[in-house]
Design a protein around this motif. Sequence first.
Motif, PDB file in Angstrom:
ATOM      1  N   GLU A  44       0.828  -1.295   0.198  1.00 16.79           N
ATOM      2  CA  GLU A  44      -0.017  -0.020   0.009  1.00 16.79           C
ATOM      3  C   GLU A  44       0.767   1.192  -0.038  1.00 16.79           C
ATOM      4  OE1 GLU A  44      -0.101  -2.538   2.276  1.00 16.79           O
ATOM      5  OE2 GLU A  44      -1.517  -3.531   1.182  1.00 16.79           O
ATOM      6  N   ASN A  45       0.344   2.352  -0.508  1.00 12.80           N
ATOM      7  CA  ASN A  45       1.388   3.475  -0.489  1.00 12.80           C
ATOM      8  C   ASN A  45       0.866   4.264   0.741  1.00 12.80           C
ATOM      9  OD1 ASN A  45       2.798   3.370  -2.998  1.00 12.80           O
ATOM     10  ND2 ASN A  45       0.672   3.799  -4.190  1.00 12.80           N
ATOM     11  N   GLU A  46      -0.179   3.989   1.059  1.00 15.29           N
ATOM     12  CA  GLU A  46      -0.640   4.638   2.559  1.00 15.29           C
ATOM     13  C   GLU A  46      -0.389   3.663   3.604  1.00 15.29           C
ATOM     14  OE1 GLU A  46      -0.756   6.830   4.799  1.00 15.29           O
ATOM     15  OE2 GLU A  46      -2.494   7.930   3.889  1.00 15.29           O
ATOM     16  N   ALA A 105       0.194   4.898   6.789  1.00  8.42           N
ATOM     17  CA  ALA A 105      -0.323   5.514   7.983  1.00  8.42           C
ATOM     18  C   ALA A 105      -1.728   5.275   8.483  1.00  8.42           C
ATOM     19  CB  ALA A 105      -0.275   7.081   7.730  1.00  8.42           C
ATOM     20  N   ARG A 160      -6.944   1.153   3.089  1.00  8.78           N
ATOM     21  CA  ARG A 160      -6.408   2.328   2.516  1.00  8.78           C
ATOM     22  C   ARG A 160      -5.061   2.029   1.592  1.00  8.78           C
ATOM     23  NH1 ARG A 160      -9.669   6.855   1.015  1.00  8.78           N
ATOM     24  NH2 ARG A 160      -8.194   8.139  -0.328  1.00  8.78           N
ATOM     25  N   THR A 186      -4.073   4.253  -1.681  1.00 17.47           N
ATOM     26  CA  THR A 186      -3.402   5.527  -2.078  1.00 17.47           C
ATOM     27  C   THR A 186      -3.655   6.507  -0.814  1.00 17.47           C
ATOM     28  OG1 THR A 186      -5.627   6.409  -2.625  1.00 17.47           O
ATOM     29  CG2 THR A 186      -4.709   5.091  -4.220  1.00 17.47           C
ATOM     30  N   LYS A 187      -2.662   7.264  -0.803  1.00 22.45           N
ATOM     31  CA  LYS A 187      -2.539   8.406   0.176  1.00 22.45           C
ATOM     32  C   LYS A 187      -3.840   9.126   0.211  1.00 22.45           C
ATOM     33  CE  LYS A 187       1.887   8.741   1.248  1.00 22.45           C
ATOM     34  NZ  LYS A 187       2.505   8.399   2.514  1.00 22.45           N
ATOM     35  N   ALA A 188      -4.370   9.413   1.470  1.00 24.28           N
ATOM     36  CA  ALA A 188      -5.437  10.044   1.627  1.00 24.28           C
ATOM     37  C   ALA A 188      -5.326  11.734   1.431  1.00 24.28           C
ATOM     38  CB  ALA A 188      -6.172   9.807   3.073  1.00 24.28           C
ATOM     39  N   SER A 189      -5.877  12.256   0.794  1.00 21.96           N
ATOM     40  CA  SER A 189      -5.634  13.796   0.586  1.00 21.96           C
ATOM     41  C   SER A 189      -6.443  14.498   1.661  1.00 21.96           C
ATOM     42  CB  SER A 189      -6.311  14.152  -0.622  1.00 21.96           C
ATOM     43  OG  SER A 189      -7.528  13.954  -0.794  1.00 21.96           O
TER      44      SER A 189
END
Length: 209
Positions: A127-129, A131, A203, A205-208
């Motif tokens: 995952e890129n996200e 956090a 999650r 993708t990075k959450a904006s």
Amino acid sequence: MSHAAVSITPGVEYFPGFLDRAAQEALRDDVLAILEAAPPFHPRMPRTGKPFSVRMSNCGSLGWVSDERGYRYQATHPETGRPWPAIPSRLVAAFAAIAPDAPPPEACLINLYDSAARMGLHQDRDENELAAPVVSFSLGDTALFRVGGLQRNAPTRSFRLASGDAMSLAGESRLAFHGVDRVIAGSSTLLPQGGRINLTLRRVTKASG
Ligand code: MD3
Ligand code: FE
């Protein structure tokens, strides 16, 4: 729903009996309908193509797949080419009850275990996200689950994941090694064919914002 969390190791929270029987049955029916539209497939190991013993499917805007080309998230089923079905609203609600501050999940991996299936010790790092928390729900037969540290050779702890149990993985344990040693056949009556279903919401993708 029970919300008493047990901390297994920092960042790993275990919610025994989070879903009561009626909630498990409703979620089971949602998942069986998803599997009609997005049939289970056998993922394969990158490079060698050796099939996993666990069968998988997904729901959500992205699904996790693995084959000779590698591990990845993609928007379509690897065999039908169709988009994944949506994540059921009751599952989104259960995720939000456990992780109220998390961005909405994009991927729900559906792992299907028969009595011979297992999952070796691994990290979830596609995952890129990293956090955002990962939240998992178990349905059907009980699994013997193992979680260790950030290195493969760190000591591990084992515990059982039974039908209706939930787990959340966050913070320093997001990259902990973990796996399923085995599934105890006949330990639940929830699934018509027996076996175990694990639902893991992530999650990707990075959450904006
Ligand atoms: C602990 N699935 O699909 S989900 C997987 O029961 C996977 O099917 C297992 O591991 C299963 O990748 C366990 C719970 C889980 C998910 C992520 C974790 C436990 C975790 C990340 C760190 C530590
Ligand atoms: Fe994992």
